[in-house]
Design a protein around this motif. Structure first.
Motif, PDB file in Angstrom:
ATOM      1  N   VAL A 111      25.690  10.207 -23.622  1.00 54.14           N
ATOM      2  CA  VAL A 111      25.103   8.984 -24.167  1.00 54.14           C
ATOM      3  C   VAL A 111      25.858   8.549 -25.433  1.00 54.14           C
ATOM      4  O   VAL A 111      26.069   7.352 -25.661  1.00 54.14           O
ATOM      5  N   GLY A 112      26.279   9.497 -26.256  1.00 57.46           N
ATOM      6  CA  GLY A 112      27.053   9.159 -27.446  1.00 57.46           C
ATOM      7  C   GLY A 112      28.385   8.525 -27.093  1.00 57.46           C
ATOM      8  O   GLY A 112      28.805   7.546 -27.721  1.00 57.46           O
TER       9      GLY A 112
ATOM     10  N   TYR B 148      25.853   6.184 -19.432  1.00 51.98           N
ATOM     11  CA  TYR B 148      24.454   6.070 -19.868  1.00 51.98           C
ATOM     12  C   TYR B 148      23.507   6.635 -18.822  1.00 51.98           C
ATOM     13  O   TYR B 148      22.585   7.403 -19.146  1.00 51.98           O
ATOM     14  N   ALA B 149      23.716   6.270 -17.570  1.00 53.27           N
ATOM     15  CA  ALA B 149      22.818   6.731 -16.509  1.00 53.27           C
ATOM     16  C   ALA B 149      22.865   8.248 -16.363  1.00 53.27           C
ATOM     17  O   ALA B 149      21.818   8.913 -16.288  1.00 53.27           O
ATOM     18  N   ALA B 150      24.072   8.797 -16.320  1.00 58.38           N
ATOM     19  CA  ALA B 150      24.201  10.253 -16.179  1.00 58.38           C
ATOM     20  C   ALA B 150      23.639  10.972 -17.394  1.00 58.38           C
ATOM     21  O   ALA B 150      22.971  12.007 -17.269  1.00 58.38           O
TER      22      ALA B 150
ATOM     23  N   LEU C 163      22.007  18.817 -24.406  1.00 52.90           N
ATOM     24  CA  LEU C 163      23.226  18.657 -25.200  1.00 52.90           C
ATOM     25  C   LEU C 163      24.285  17.871 -24.434  1.00 52.90           C
ATOM     26  O   LEU C 163      24.881  16.936 -24.969  1.00 52.90           O
ATOM     27  N   ILE C 164      24.510  18.231 -23.179  1.00 56.34           N
ATOM     28  CA  ILE C 164      25.513  17.532 -22.367  1.00 56.34           C
ATOM     29  C   ILE C 164      25.116  16.068 -22.187  1.00 56.34           C
ATOM     30  O   ILE C 164      25.949  15.164 -22.311  1.00 56.34           O
ATOM     31  N   GLY C 165      23.839  15.814 -21.936  1.00 53.98           N
ATOM     32  CA  GLY C 165      23.366  14.443 -21.789  1.00 53.98           C
ATOM     33  C   GLY C 165      23.525  13.644 -23.067  1.00 53.98           C
ATOM     34  O   GLY C 165      23.907  12.473 -23.039  1.00 53.98           O
TER      35      GLY C 165
END
Length: 148
Positions: free
Chosen positions: A37-38, A15-17, A31-33
């Motif tokens: 999160v997903g 979540y943090a990253a 997109l990577i974030g």
């Protein structure tokens, strides 16, 4: 079953990253974030689902108490599908922005084949409604003559 500390820490790190990377301006980083999160959301649902049990088939016996709850499994599948759909949308946006960046100053305008042929007034571009009515009536009359 209590939640594994390793899974909780991994979920928090994801979540943090993911949130940190999504705050960047680049669509690729967004997109990577979003993918991170997903995956963290899937881990959260997995951690909250509780202990494993037998398959959720109701037989009417006393052993039904040991069944697994199917709702977290359904929520995780739904989260996967939503994550896939939004990932596809962001990939389409990335491709579109890449394509527009390659065009440069031309932009998204296509060359018009009839650019030299401009109408002198807007009246030449549009017909009146009476001309449309006459064209419809002529088409109907021609259809009746062919039917005879």
């Amino acid at each position: 079953m209590s939640a594994s500390l390793t899974l909780v820490v991994l979920m928090a790190v994801l979540y943090a990253a993911g949130v940190y990377i999504m705050l960047e301006r680049s669509l690729t980083r967004v997109l990577i974030g979003f993918v991170l999160v997903g995956n963290a959301t899937n881990l959260l649902i997995f951690i909250m689902s509780g202990r494993p049990g037998s398959s959720p088939i109701i037989t009417g016996t006393a052993l039904d108490a040991g069944m697994a709850d199917p709702v977290p499994q359904v929520l995780m599948l739904t989260a996967i599908v939503i994550n896939f759909g939004i990932t596809a949308l962001i990939l389409a946006l990335i491709y579109r922005s890449w394509w527009l960046a390659r065009l440069g100053d031309e932009g998204d305008d296509l060359a018009d084949e009839h650019a030299g042929e401009t109408a002198s007034s807007s009246e030449e571009n549009f017909r009146s409604s009476s001309e449309d009515d006459a064209a419809v009536q002529a088409s109907l009359d021609a259809g009746e003559e062919e039917a005879r």
